[in-house]
Design a protein around this motif. Structure first.
Motif, PDB file in Angstrom:
ATOM      1  N   UNK A 288      68.781   6.972 115.614  1.00 44.79           N
ATOM      2  CA  UNK A 288      68.371   8.204 116.288  1.00 44.79           C
ATOM      3  C   UNK A 288      69.343   9.335 115.984  1.00 44.79           C
ATOM      4  N   UNK A 289      70.617   8.974 115.780  1.00 50.63           N
ATOM      5  CA  UNK A 289      71.642   9.977 115.542  1.00 50.63           C
ATOM      6  C   UNK A 289      72.060   9.983 114.074  1.00 50.63           C
ATOM      7  N   UNK A 290      71.090  10.307 113.221  1.00 48.76           N
ATOM      8  CA  UNK A 290      71.332  10.498 111.792  1.00 48.76           C
ATOM      9  C   UNK A 290      71.889  11.912 111.619  1.00 48.76           C
ATOM     10  N   UNK A 291      73.218  12.011 111.484  1.00 49.01           N
ATOM     11  CA  UNK A 291      73.866  13.321 111.507  1.00 49.01           C
ATOM     12  C   UNK A 291      73.392  14.251 110.397  1.00 49.01           C
ATOM     13  N   UNK A 292      73.176  13.710 109.205  1.00 49.01           N
ATOM     14  CA  UNK A 292      72.718  14.551 108.097  1.00 49.01           C
ATOM     15  C   UNK A 292      71.365  15.187 108.416  1.00 49.01           C
ATOM     16  N   UNK A 293      70.456  14.377 108.928  1.00 44.45           N
ATOM     17  CA  UNK A 293      69.131  14.880 109.275  1.00 44.45           C
ATOM     18  C   UNK A 293      69.209  15.843 110.462  1.00 44.45           C
ATOM     19  N   UNK A 294      70.058  15.516 111.437  1.00 51.08           N
ATOM     20  CA  UNK A 294      70.214  16.379 112.607  1.00 51.08           C
ATOM     21  C   UNK A 294      70.718  17.754 112.186  1.00 51.08           C
ATOM     22  N   UNK A 295      71.743  17.791 111.321  1.00 44.22           N
ATOM     23  CA  UNK A 295      72.296  19.063 110.854  1.00 44.22           C
ATOM     24  C   UNK A 295      71.247  19.879 110.105  1.00 44.22           C
ATOM     25  N   UNK A 296      70.507  19.202 109.261  1.00 48.75           N
ATOM     26  CA  UNK A 296      69.469  19.879 108.486  1.00 48.75           C
ATOM     27  C   UNK A 296      68.445  20.525 109.411  1.00 48.75           C
ATOM     28  N   UNK A 297      68.030  19.797 110.458  1.00 46.31           N
ATOM     29  CA  UNK A 297      67.014  20.310 111.378  1.00 46.31           C
ATOM     30  C   UNK A 297      67.553  21.421 112.275  1.00 46.31           C
TER      31      UNK A 297
END
Length: 336
Positions: free
Chosen positions: A228-237
């Motif tokens: 749930x806490x995929x940092x790369x994807x979170x930053x991108x979003x």
């Protein structure tokens, strides 16, 4: 003996009795928590969100304990990975908790694979998404609906669908909320709303189903390093949602505030990787003769968020906001 001495002895005896009563209470409670229901090989459990993380680990653990496990997975890969190496009692199925046809098929599969009159011992509503992180006015109604569709309505729809089978077994519902379902933080408002809803739903459901011999239990994990806490994807979003916000909103916050916000979000990388603590709590809720109504899990949940729940708002707000840089527009207004 003087009256003063007698009063001192009486107070001393009263204090000892109070300490003894408290100790006895905790010892008895601990002992009761160790008792299990047994006959695992005759009990059927359904777990959602089993592609990875807690759900996958829990499904495998329950299988190893002898339960008949139905594991709902969002992807074919999740089904294949889980089914491989599992026992003959184990059944992984495709399930999107936002789709009524998937839920209806899951009920059909369960009914076809359990003996008549057995019922479902436990439903674990584990499926969930983290949703967007960012500033509140960068979120649209669609952002909130996407999170609530999985985290709230998915829980409700699964529960309604399986409740007749749970009644047959005098079973248990375990809903995965979060410590953020008890206290909100500014970084992920859609997620915290969904988990507050799970808390409210579970409390109301528990009181409603008590006379029906179906119990309801809530897990409240802190921050754990799941997918749930995929940092790369979170930053991108975060940047994607910020760039999609109105120009006025972007100007008000400014890039410096956004950069500071993403730095704070990166602290989530220090979340716990001790998944076994959450899985152990699940297992206790399913196997214990006297399970807890709530399971608070994780050091941060116990040592940081739990105290904040009971402190005055001005203190908890200060503690949760202390690391953030104010928006550019707020600083400009202050300087004028």
């Amino acid at each position: 003996m003087s009256i003063q001495m007698e009063d001192c002895l009486l107070s001393y005896k009263t204090a000892l009795m109070a300490v003894g009563a408290a100790a006895a209470y905790y010892i008895i409670r601990w002992f009761l928590w160790q008792l299990t229901v047994g006959d695992y090989d005759r009990k059927y459990v359904f777990v959602t969100g089993c592609d990875s993380g807690f759900g996958k680990l829990l499904a495998k653990r329950l299988d190893s304990l002898g339960f008949h496990v139905f594991a709902g997975c969002l992807t074919e890969k999740g089904v294949t990975d889980l089914q491989t190496g599992s026992s003959g009692r184990f059944k992984a199925i495709l399930l999107d908790v936002t789709k009524s046809e998937d839920i209806a098929m899951a009920v059909k599969i369960v009914k076809e694979n359990i003996p008549p009159g057995t019922g479902l011992w436990s439903l674990v509503n584990n499926a969930g998404i983290s949703g967007p992180l960012g500033f509140p006015d960068c979120f649209t109604r669609k952002h909130y609906e996407q999170v609530l569709d999985v985290n709230m309505y998915g829980v409700i729809d699964m529960t309604n669908a399986f409740l007749p089978l749970l009644r047959e077994a005098n079973g248990r519902i375990i809903n995965v909320a979060s410590v953020l379902g008890r206290i909100s933080i500014r970084t992920c408002i859609p997620y915290t709303i969904s988990k507050h809803a799970v808390e409210a739903y579970s409390d109301g459901l528990r009181r409603s189903l008590r006379s029906q011999k179906v119990s309801v239990h809530i897990l409240e994990p802190g921050l754990f390093k799941t997918e749930l806490f995929n940092l790369d994807l979170i930053m991108k979003n975060i940047y994607k949602d910020f760039d999609a916000a109105p120009a006025e909103t972007q100007e008000y916050y400014g890039r410096k505030c956004l950069k500071d916000f993403t730095w704070v979000v990166k602290l989530m990388g220090f979340a716990s990787s001790q998944f076994h603590k959450v899985v152990n709590s699940h297992v206790h809720a399913i196997t214990a003769k006297y399970p807890k109504y709530r399971y608070l899990v994780g050091y941060d949940a116990h040592c940081y968020f739990w105290p904040l729940m009971y402190l005055p708002e001005w203190i908890s707000d200060f503690c949760l906001d202390i690391e953030f840089v104010p928006p550019a527009g707020a600083q400009k207004k202050k300087n004028n």
